[in-house]
Every structure is written in C-alpha cells, then in structure tokens.
Scaffold this motif. Structure first.
Motif, PDB file in Angstrom:
ATOM      1  N   ALA A 172      20.058  10.086  25.387  1.00  0.00           N
ATOM      2  CA  ALA A 172      20.171  11.381  24.484  1.00  0.00           C
ATOM      3  C   ALA A 172      18.930  12.223  24.288  1.00  0.00           C
ATOM      4  CB  ALA A 172      20.927  10.953  23.330  1.00  0.00           C
ATOM      5  N   ARG A 173      17.845  11.170  24.046  1.00  0.00           N
ATOM      6  CA  ARG A 173      16.412  11.719  23.387  1.00  0.00           C
ATOM      7  C   ARG A 173      15.682  12.388  24.723  1.00  0.00           C
ATOM      8  NH1 ARG A 173      13.544   8.053  22.511  1.00  0.00           N
ATOM      9  NH2 ARG A 173      12.055   9.347  21.476  1.00  0.00           N
ATOM     10  N   CYS A 174      16.322  12.046  25.825  1.00  0.00           N
ATOM     11  CA  CYS A 174      15.473  12.572  27.075  1.00  0.00           C
ATOM     12  C   CYS A 174      14.106  11.773  27.572  1.00  0.00           C
ATOM     13  CB  CYS A 174      15.040  14.196  26.888  1.00  0.00           C
ATOM     14  SG  CYS A 174      16.599  14.937  27.055  1.00  0.00           S
ATOM     15  N   ASP A 175      14.425  10.506  27.085  1.00  0.00           N
ATOM     16  CA  ASP A 175      13.246   9.657  26.936  1.00  0.00           C
ATOM     17  C   ASP A 175      13.243   8.671  28.177  1.00  0.00           C
ATOM     18  OD1 ASP A 175      11.348   7.492  26.489  1.00  0.00           O
ATOM     19  OD2 ASP A 175      11.413   7.807  24.312  1.00  0.00           O
ATOM     20  N   ARG A 176      12.485   9.005  29.325  1.00  0.00           N
ATOM     21  CA  ARG A 176      12.929   8.251  30.549  1.00  0.00           C
ATOM     22  C   ARG A 176      12.332   7.043  30.476  1.00  0.00           C
ATOM     23  NH1 ARG A 176      13.600   9.247  35.962  1.00  0.00           N
ATOM     24  NH2 ARG A 176      13.642   7.389  37.058  1.00  0.00           N
ATOM     25  N   ASP A 177      11.068   6.876  29.884  1.00  0.00           N
ATOM     26  CA  ASP A 177      10.578   5.464  29.944  1.00  0.00           C
ATOM     27  C   ASP A 177      11.379   4.417  29.115  1.00  0.00           C
ATOM     28  OD1 ASP A 177       7.727   3.965  29.673  1.00  0.00           O
ATOM     29  OD2 ASP A 177       8.171   4.062  27.730  1.00  0.00           O
ATOM     30  N   ARG A 178      11.596   4.633  27.799  1.00  0.00           N
ATOM     31  CA  ARG A 178      12.539   3.771  27.054  1.00  0.00           C
ATOM     32  C   ARG A 178      13.889   3.362  28.002  1.00  0.00           C
ATOM     33  NH1 ARG A 178       9.673   6.704  22.842  1.00  0.00           N
ATOM     34  NH2 ARG A 178       8.836   5.337  21.303  1.00  0.00           N
ATOM     35  N   PHE A 179      14.446   4.575  28.288  1.00  0.00           N
ATOM     36  CA  PHE A 179      15.523   4.506  29.023  1.00  0.00           C
ATOM     37  C   PHE A 179      15.557   3.496  30.249  1.00  0.00           C
ATOM     38  CE2 PHE A 179      18.224   5.732  32.913  1.00  0.00           C
ATOM     39  CZ  PHE A 179      19.732   5.513  32.122  1.00  0.00           C
ATOM     40  N   GLU A 180      14.479   3.395  31.034  1.00  0.00           N
ATOM     41  CA  GLU A 180      14.274   2.135  31.980  1.00  0.00           C
ATOM     42  C   GLU A 180      14.074   1.103  31.425  1.00  0.00           C
ATOM     43  OE1 GLU A 180      14.970   3.016  34.889  1.00  0.00           O
ATOM     44  OE2 GLU A 180      15.153   5.243  35.211  1.00  0.00           O
ATOM     45  N   ARG A 181      13.163   1.022  30.379  1.00  0.00           N
ATOM     46  CA  ARG A 181      13.155  -0.532  29.554  1.00  0.00           C
ATOM     47  C   ARG A 181      14.143  -0.910  29.281  1.00  0.00           C
ATOM     48  NH1 ARG A 181       8.908  -0.008  25.352  1.00  0.00           N
ATOM     49  NH2 ARG A 181       8.993   2.294  25.408  1.00  0.00           N
ATOM     50  N   ALA A 182      15.127  -0.178  28.579  1.00  0.00           N
ATOM     51  CA  ALA A 182      16.520  -0.677  28.164  1.00  0.00           C
ATOM     52  C   ALA A 182      17.140  -1.081  29.347  1.00  0.00           C
ATOM     53  CB  ALA A 182      17.213   0.403  27.184  1.00  0.00           C
ATOM     54  N   LEU A 183      17.591  -0.458  30.151  1.00  0.00           N
ATOM     55  CA  LEU A 183      18.300  -0.915  31.290  1.00  0.00           C
ATOM     56  C   LEU A 183      17.853  -2.340  31.960  1.00  0.00           C
ATOM     57  CD1 LEU A 183      18.857   2.087  33.871  1.00  0.00           C
ATOM     58  CD2 LEU A 183      20.190   1.407  31.664  1.00  0.00           C
ATOM     59  N   LEU A 184      16.649  -2.688  31.763  1.00  0.00           N
ATOM     60  CA  LEU A 184      16.371  -4.112  32.137  1.00  0.00           C
ATOM     61  C   LEU A 184      16.987  -5.158  31.651  1.00  0.00           C
ATOM     62  CD1 LEU A 184      12.313  -3.830  32.375  1.00  0.00           C
ATOM     63  CD2 LEU A 184      14.066  -3.589  34.182  1.00  0.00           C
ATOM     64  N   TYR A 185      17.817  -4.718  30.205  1.00  0.00           N
ATOM     65  CA  TYR A 185      18.470  -6.049  29.654  1.00  0.00           C
ATOM     66  C   TYR A 185      19.968  -5.741  29.722  1.00  0.00           C
ATOM     67  CZ  TYR A 185      13.736  -6.838  27.713  1.00  0.00           C
ATOM     68  OH  TYR A 185      12.416  -7.129  27.663  1.00  0.00           O
ATOM     69  N   THR A 186      20.508  -4.716  30.490  1.00  0.00           N
ATOM     70  CA  THR A 186      21.874  -4.547  30.391  1.00  0.00           C
ATOM     71  C   THR A 186      22.509  -5.311  31.358  1.00  0.00           C
ATOM     72  OG1 THR A 186      21.529  -2.830  31.987  1.00  0.00           O
ATOM     73  CG2 THR A 186      21.499  -2.145  29.658  1.00  0.00           C
ATOM     74  N   ASP A 187      23.838  -5.524  31.259  1.00  0.00           N
ATOM     75  CA  ASP A 187      24.462  -6.306  32.354  1.00  0.00           C
ATOM     76  C   ASP A 187      24.613  -5.567  33.786  1.00  0.00           C
ATOM     77  OD1 ASP A 187      25.282  -8.515  30.709  1.00  0.00           O
ATOM     78  OD2 ASP A 187      27.221  -7.773  30.005  1.00  0.00           O
ATOM     79  N   ALA A 188      24.859  -4.449  33.795  1.00  0.00           N
ATOM     80  CA  ALA A 188      24.873  -3.802  35.372  1.00  0.00           C
ATOM     81  C   ALA A 188      23.822  -2.603  35.285  1.00  0.00           C
ATOM     82  CB  ALA A 188      26.197  -3.275  35.283  1.00  0.00           C
ATOM     83  N   PRO A 189      22.589  -2.704  35.399  1.00  0.00           N
ATOM     84  CA  PRO A 189      21.653  -1.809  35.538  1.00  0.00           C
ATOM     85  C   PRO A 189      21.755  -0.704  36.598  1.00  0.00           C
ATOM     86  CG  PRO A 189      20.583  -3.611  36.205  1.00  0.00           C
ATOM     87  CD  PRO A 189      21.807  -4.064  35.607  1.00  0.00           C
ATOM     88  N   GLY A 190      22.316  -1.181  37.604  1.00  0.00           N
ATOM     89  CA  GLY A 190      22.566  -0.271  38.773  1.00  0.00           C
ATOM     90  C   GLY A 190      23.817   0.629  38.586  1.00  0.00           C
ATOM     91  N   ASN A 191      24.674   0.462  37.571  1.00  0.00           N
ATOM     92  CA  ASN A 191      25.943   1.102  37.746  1.00  0.00           C
ATOM     93  C   ASN A 191      25.821   2.505  37.507  1.00  0.00           C
ATOM     94  OD1 ASN A 191      26.373   2.334  34.951  1.00  0.00           O
ATOM     95  ND2 ASN A 191      26.698   0.193  34.170  1.00  0.00           N
ATOM     96  N   LEU A 192      26.917   3.292  37.949  1.00  0.00           N
ATOM     97  CA  LEU A 192      27.169   4.886  37.969  1.00  0.00           C
ATOM     98  C   LEU A 192      26.911   5.611  36.635  1.00  0.00           C
ATOM     99  CD1 LEU A 192      29.418   5.370  40.992  1.00  0.00           C
ATOM    100  CD2 LEU A 192      27.144   6.581  40.557  1.00  0.00           C
ATOM    101  N   ARG A 193      27.265   4.822  35.650  1.00  0.00           N
ATOM    102  CA  ARG A 193      26.980   5.477  34.057  1.00  0.00           C
ATOM    103  C   ARG A 193      25.707   5.649  34.147  1.00  0.00           C
ATOM    104  NH1 ARG A 193      29.095   1.923  31.150  1.00  0.00           N
ATOM    105  NH2 ARG A 193      31.073   3.111  30.165  1.00  0.00           N
TER     106      ARG A 193
END
Length: 249
Positions: A172-193
C-alpha cells in the motif's frame, strides 16, 4: 539462504515481462484479469466455480465499467450485489491508542501484547498504517517496521499473519524493499496475490496474464481467489508509478 529466496522472488516479474501473453487481450485491464482468472477457474467442479461468483462480480463492480458489470452479470446469471462495508476491527483497536500516544504508544502496546492488542495486533498495525500513510508517511513506515520486527520475533503460528500484514502495508505504501523482506516470512511468498501486489508497485499486472491462465487446480479455488483479491489492491490504490508521476517523483 534468505538472500537466495529474495532473489528468486524478484525474478518472476522480469521473466514474465518477456514471456507473458499480455497482448492477447484487448479489453480493459479489469476485463483482461477477470477473463484470465475465469479461464483458470473453468477446470473447477461446478459447485466450486459457483462459490467464486461473488468474487468475480465484486471485481467487475469495483471497476466501475457498466459494460463489464453487465457482461459478468449475464455470464454468471446473477446481479452484482450492493457493496458491503465491513467494520474495521483493526482500526477500532488502534485508534484509541493513537489518540493516547501516537504511533509509539500503538507499537509499544503491540510489542507487549497488552490489552487491547493481546490479539489482533497485526490487523491493528496494518489498519493504522494504511490510514496514516497519506498524512504521516514516517508514522506509517514506523508501523511497517514494527510489523517486520514482530514477525521476526513471533511464534511459528503467528508469524505468517504478521508477515502478510507487513507485506500488505508495504504494498500500500509502495515500498518494494519492505515488501520483499516481509515476503520472506510468509507461508507462500511466490503466490499470485503477492505477484500482483508486486506488479502494483512496479506498474503492470498484464504481464501476469499468462501465469494466471496457467493456474492448474481442479479442486482448490484458493489461487483464483488470490488473483481476484490481489487485483482489488490495484483497483483500490492504483499503481505506484502512476502516483509518483502525478507528484513529479
């Protein structure tokens, strides 16, 4: 190891820019996304396909294109429901704490897991961050960092929920760096959402049409739902590069 995962997550958008068949659709963007998701959903049994009807109609309605709404109402044999406004329970928890002591107070209570954030702290920080990002960009960024900090310290049970909230706020904040860091801890970082959210930051969801059409599950509606829910963020917020161009960034 995590840097390898991060590098992998950054690949799909660039690779699919070259290979996706985004030129094969001459409709509006929303129409193209809906058609691609529908083609993927057609392999589902009729009962599961029917459960997706409200989600397709919601995206069609949100696009505010009368012809598109009529097309999907006719295709699905039902009218689009009236928009429903749901209570924002996260904001209900966060707002009194912000009034009491700003973002520092909200973050402190969330880290201590104290009342009223003994549960639902991810929703509270996410909701507050979204509401603050226009008027208090630094406060919203601080809430994003707090979500990332909480994610790193959380139990295996809570970690994916906090990581998802951190990714959503960063998107939402258009922050690519924090977005990618957060994905590292998600269950399915490669999903289509998440791929669609990344496309919102980078500027073009149509490069993902080929991947959307290629969804291959005749039992599970989850990935089609992820497409529709992910695209709703683009409908709600627009593209980050469009916003930057409007402000001369």
């Amino acid at each position: 190891m995590k840097w390898l995962i991060s590098a992998f997550l950054c690949l799909p958008l660039g690779l699919m820019s070259a290979s996706a068949d985004s030129s094969g659709c001459e409709k509006s963007e929303a129409g193209c996304v809906l058609d691609a998701a529908w083609s993927a959903a057609l392999v589902l049994p009729e009962d599961k396909l029917a459960r997706l009807t409200p989600a397709f109609l919601e995206v069609a309605s949100t696009a505010e294109e009368p012809d598109l709404i009529a097309y999907w109402e006719n295709r699905l044999g039902t009218s689009a429901p009236a928009p429903v406004t749901y209570p924002d329970f996260g904001w209900q928890k966060a707002e009194p704490l912000l009034r009491e002591g700003g973002t520092e107070r909200l973050i402190s209570v969330a880290k201590d897991r104290a009342e009223p954030l003994n549960f639902g702290r991810a929703d509270a920080l996410l909701s507050a961050g979204k509401r603050l990002m226009a008027e208090d960009a630094s406060g919203a960024a601080a809430l994003n960092d707090a979500l990332l900090d909480l994610t790193r310290m959380a139990s295996a049970f809570e970690k994916p929920n906090l990581a998802h909230a951190a990714a959503e706020l960063a998107m939402a904040r258009c922050d690519r760096d924090r977005f990618e860091r957060a994905l590292l801890y998600t269950d399915a970082p490669g999903n289509l959402r998440y791929a669609i959210w990344r496309a919102r930051i980078d500027g073009d969801v149509l490069v993902l049409l080929g991947r959307i059409r290629a969804i291959d599950s005749d039992e599970d509606t989850r990935e089609v739902r992820r497409v529709l829910e992910g695209y709703r963020a683009i409908q709600e917020f627009g593209y980050c590069n469009a916003r930057k161009s409007q402000i001369g960034g």
